[in-house]
Design a protein around this motif. Sequence first.
Motif, mmCIF file in Angstrom:
data_model
loop_
_atom_site.group_PDB
_atom_site.id
_atom_site.type_symbol
_atom_site.label_atom_id
_atom_site.label_comp_id
_atom_site.label_asym_id
_atom_site.label_seq_id
_atom_site.Cartn_x
_atom_site.Cartn_y
_atom_site.Cartn_z
ATOM 1 N N THR A 49 0.769 -1.194 -0.055
ATOM 2 C CA THR A 49 -0.223 -0.082 -0.006
ATOM 3 C C THR A 49 0.662 1.289 -0.066
ATOM 4 O O THR A 49 2.129 1.322 0.331
ATOM 5 C CB THR A 49 -1.032 0.165 1.300
ATOM 6 N N ALA A 50 0.174 2.292 -0.532
ATOM 7 C CA ALA A 50 0.931 3.489 -0.476
ATOM 8 C C ALA A 50 1.335 4.097 1.238
ATOM 9 O O ALA A 50 2.359 4.617 1.345
ATOM 10 C CB ALA A 50 0.094 4.616 -0.870
ATOM 11 N N ALA A 51 0.421 3.677 2.091
ATOM 12 C CA ALA A 51 0.926 3.751 3.622
ATOM 13 C C ALA A 51 2.201 3.221 3.833
ATOM 14 O O ALA A 51 3.050 3.786 4.871
ATOM 15 C CB ALA A 51 -0.394 3.405 4.139
ATOM 16 N N ALA A 52 2.206 1.805 3.470
ATOM 17 C CA ALA A 52 3.589 1.248 3.685
ATOM 18 C C ALA A 52 4.648 1.941 3.403
ATOM 19 O O ALA A 52 5.882 1.919 3.800
ATOM 20 C CB ALA A 52 3.345 -0.296 3.335
ATOM 21 N N LEU A 53 4.681 2.123 1.925
ATOM 22 C CA LEU A 53 5.810 2.961 1.302
ATOM 23 C C LEU A 53 6.188 4.169 2.148
ATOM 24 O O LEU A 53 7.307 4.571 2.235
ATOM 25 C CB LEU A 53 5.574 2.956 -0.252
ATOM 26 N N LEU A 54 5.118 4.899 2.344
ATOM 27 C CA LEU A 54 5.239 6.437 3.121
ATOM 28 C C LEU A 54 5.995 5.940 4.525
ATOM 29 O O LEU A 54 6.937 6.735 4.951
ATOM 30 C CB LEU A 54 3.976 7.135 3.313
ATOM 31 N N LYS A 55 5.285 4.814 5.154
ATOM 32 C CA LYS A 55 5.849 4.576 6.500
ATOM 33 C C LYS A 55 7.356 4.191 6.335
ATOM 34 O O LYS A 55 8.113 4.539 7.456
ATOM 35 C CB LYS A 55 5.085 3.424 7.177
ATOM 36 N N ALA A 56 7.943 3.484 5.398
ATOM 37 C CA ALA A 56 9.232 2.972 5.103
ATOM 38 C C ALA A 56 10.031 4.177 4.697
ATOM 39 O O ALA A 56 11.319 4.069 5.111
ATOM 40 C CB ALA A 56 9.458 1.795 4.423
ATOM 41 N N SER A 57 9.543 5.400 4.311
ATOM 42 C CA SER A 57 10.426 6.357 3.920
ATOM 43 C C SER A 57 10.390 7.512 4.701
ATOM 44 O O SER A 57 11.793 7.962 5.458
ATOM 45 C CB SER A 57 9.584 6.947 2.633
ATOM 46 N N PHE A 58 9.651 8.115 5.118
ATOM 47 C CA PHE A 58 9.731 9.370 6.056
ATOM 48 C C PHE A 58 9.731 9.444 7.514
ATOM 49 O O PHE A 58 10.530 10.212 8.348
ATOM 50 C CB PHE A 58 8.512 10.349 5.604
ATOM 51 N N PRO A 59 9.320 8.390 8.404
ATOM 52 C CA PRO A 59 9.151 8.394 9.739
ATOM 53 C C PRO A 59 10.349 8.235 10.370
ATOM 54 O O PRO A 59 10.982 8.870 11.206
ATOM 55 C CB PRO A 59 8.164 7.197 10.110
ATOM 56 N N PRO A 60 11.438 7.463 9.907
ATOM 57 C CA PRO A 60 12.876 7.383 10.335
ATOM 58 C C PRO A 60 13.456 8.777 10.343
ATOM 59 O O PRO A 60 14.471 9.143 11.229
ATOM 60 C CB PRO A 60 13.336 6.291 9.460
ATOM 61 N N ILE A 61 13.075 9.543 9.103
ATOM 62 C CA ILE A 61 13.847 10.707 8.894
ATOM 63 C C ILE A 61 13.375 11.713 9.836
ATOM 64 O O ILE A 61 14.346 12.600 10.439
ATOM 65 C CB ILE A 61 13.951 11.141 7.505
ATOM 66 N N ALA A 62 12.205 11.568 10.163
ATOM 67 C CA ALA A 62 11.491 12.886 10.946
ATOM 68 C C ALA A 62 11.907 12.622 12.479
ATOM 69 O O ALA A 62 11.982 13.352 12.930
ATOM 70 C CB ALA A 62 9.887 12.549 10.876
ATOM 71 N N ARG A 63 12.322 11.534 12.743
ATOM 72 C CA ARG A 63 12.751 11.319 14.195
ATOM 73 C C ARG A 63 13.917 11.724 14.577
ATOM 74 O O ARG A 63 14.404 12.123 15.654
ATOM 75 C CB ARG A 63 12.593 9.784 14.458
ATOM 76 N N CYS A 64 14.805 11.692 13.483
ATOM 77 C CA CYS A 64 16.318 12.295 13.491
ATOM 78 C C CYS A 64 16.340 13.678 13.070
ATOM 79 O O CYS A 64 17.354 14.392 13.082
ATOM 80 C CB CYS A 64 17.240 11.547 12.805
ATOM 81 N N ALA A 65 15.217 14.383 12.533
ATOM 82 C CA ALA A 65 15.367 15.711 12.205
ATOM 83 C C ALA A 65 14.696 16.761 13.231
ATOM 84 O O ALA A 65 14.260 17.720 12.830
ATOM 85 C CB ALA A 65 14.501 15.880 10.678
ATOM 86 N N LYS A 66 14.465 16.483 14.356
ATOM 87 C CA LYS A 66 13.856 17.156 15.346
ATOM 88 C C LYS A 66 14.555 18.706 15.258
ATOM 89 O O LYS A 66 14.108 19.775 15.689
ATOM 90 C CB LYS A 66 13.547 16.578 16.562
ATOM 91 N N GLU A 67 16.129 18.557 15.329
ATOM 92 C CA GLU A 67 16.702 19.645 15.475
ATOM 93 C C GLU A 67 17.225 20.275 14.100
ATOM 94 O O GLU A 67 18.171 21.231 13.927
ATOM 95 C CB GLU A 67 18.047 19.424 16.079
ATOM 96 N N ALA A 68 16.304 20.094 13.110
ATOM 97 C CA ALA A 68 16.963 20.593 11.550
ATOM 98 C C ALA A 68 15.600 20.939 10.983
ATOM 99 O O ALA A 68 15.000 20.032 10.309
ATOM 100 C CB ALA A 68 17.745 19.292 10.906
ATOM 101 N N PRO A 69 15.168 22.321 11.316
ATOM 102 C CA PRO A 69 13.974 22.776 10.852
ATOM 103 C C PRO A 69 13.896 22.730 9.140
ATOM 104 O O PRO A 69 12.583 22.464 8.533
ATOM 105 C CB PRO A 69 13.717 24.039 11.287
ATOM 106 N N GLU A 70 14.961 22.829 8.754
ATOM 107 C CA GLU A 70 15.155 22.659 7.061
ATOM 108 C C GLU A 70 14.668 21.412 6.640
ATOM 109 O O GLU A 70 14.112 21.421 5.447
ATOM 110 C CB GLU A 70 16.378 23.456 6.602
ATOM 111 N N VAL A 71 15.048 20.568 7.235
ATOM 112 C CA VAL A 71 14.653 19.045 6.818
ATOM 113 C C VAL A 71 12.999 18.852 7.102
ATOM 114 O O VAL A 71 12.402 18.236 6.108
ATOM 115 C CB VAL A 71 15.622 18.023 7.638
ATOM 116 N N LEU A 72 12.709 19.559 8.103
ATOM 117 C CA LEU A 72 11.077 19.017 8.161
ATOM 118 C C LEU A 72 10.516 19.804 7.493
ATOM 119 O O LEU A 72 9.257 19.347 6.988
ATOM 120 C CB LEU A 72 10.825 19.564 9.710
ATOM 121 N N ALA A 73 10.821 20.943 7.039
ATOM 122 C CA ALA A 73 10.148 22.073 6.053
ATOM 123 C C ALA A 73 10.214 21.420 4.746
ATOM 124 O O ALA A 73 9.121 21.148 3.936
ATOM 125 C CB ALA A 73 10.696 23.311 5.968
ATOM 126 N N TRP A 74 11.151 20.812 4.322
ATOM 127 C CA TRP A 74 11.356 19.922 2.895
ATOM 128 C C TRP A 74 10.499 18.642 2.947
ATOM 129 O O TRP A 74 9.686 18.377 2.092
ATOM 130 C CB TRP A 74 12.747 19.566 2.610
#
Length: 391
Positions: A337-362
């Motif tokens: 599913t599309a949800a499975a592809l998104l889950k494998a892609s963005f959540p790991p990056i978001a967990r490590c980008a709390k101190e990088a607002p430019e990454v979260l904005a992208w």
Amino acid sequence: MSRLLLFLRRLPRQLWFRVVALSLFSLLALAMAPLMTPFLSDDLSDRFGREAVLPVLTILASGMLAVTTFSLNVMVSAYRTASSTATPRVYRLLLEDTVTQSVLATFTGGFVYALSAIILFRAKVYTPEAAVIVFGLTVLMVVLIVIAILRWIDHLSDLGSMDHTLRLIETRSRDSLQARKTTPCLGGRCHTGAEVPEGPPIPAARSGFVRVIDMAAINARAQDADVDVYLTRLPGEFVLRGRPLAIAPQADDDFCQAISELVDIGDVRSFEQDPTFGLTLLAETAQRALSPGVNDPGTAIEVMGRIERLLWETLPEDTDARDDDARFARVHLAPVTAAALLKASFPPIARCAKEAPEVLAWMDKALTALEHHPNAEMPGAVQDLRKSLLG
């Protein structure tokens, strides 16, 4: 994908296979040299005989051994660097680099050819006419080695770099995603978890990741037994030995055992039928870039751009699975599913980008773009993911 096809696809990606193949080809050419002497004129043996070819063979034998050893050291060093800067799991993917394999096979084949030819000359196996053939083969080998050196020089400028590593992961991920776009259920009938009937479970033969499901063989056995097989584990999922892989209503123990052996389970994941594996590697690369010791948000942004491009170009627009087109009508499994592809892609990056607002904005920008994908599942999956990640 049958086991034989899987073996044949993986075999050319092994470094030893190309080295052995080219070495055997070199030995075969030397063995056939005496058979080609009737086509030569007598004056050629005086100009291109034993004395002309032996010095060249000596140079090749000594030079190719040194070049091969040096190239192996460079390859291992570059691959370790790429693994430390991207993700350790990319090392297995780098080992399948066809350019590196071809170059090393050419160097090793040249060494085996030259050393074998010298031995045959010292043993006085070749006649003066056969020496002319060996001279021509040596010239051809020198040309191949020069081309390999030029390819190696060009490849070294990119080998082990972050751009090369990300490009390699994206290419393999695209192939896997495109395959799932064409056959969303691996050629079988699609089902949801609620559609799986009750029946005897098919246990896993060993513990590990589901790598490849032999859909053709499973379908053939299911047709013979007049039984439908409902797979409950997709490629890329981890399963313990004895835990259910599938459900087969009205099946006996022998049938369940036979089906279990047709599911390849290994210690590591593979790209063949697992479209989320490449996205996971890209996300891990972005996580490494966002670690405090690296602090490289630019790489994380580049990774998200590649993920966004992959999802936009490879996700099918039509999510309705047409059972009439199923090649393996007796095998049922859930689509990715599309949800499975998104889950494998963005959540790991978001967990490590709390101190990088430019990454979260992208990331927010990328999710906004994917929300307009024509796939009917994508808008809802993006909205759910945005709520859980970005608030």
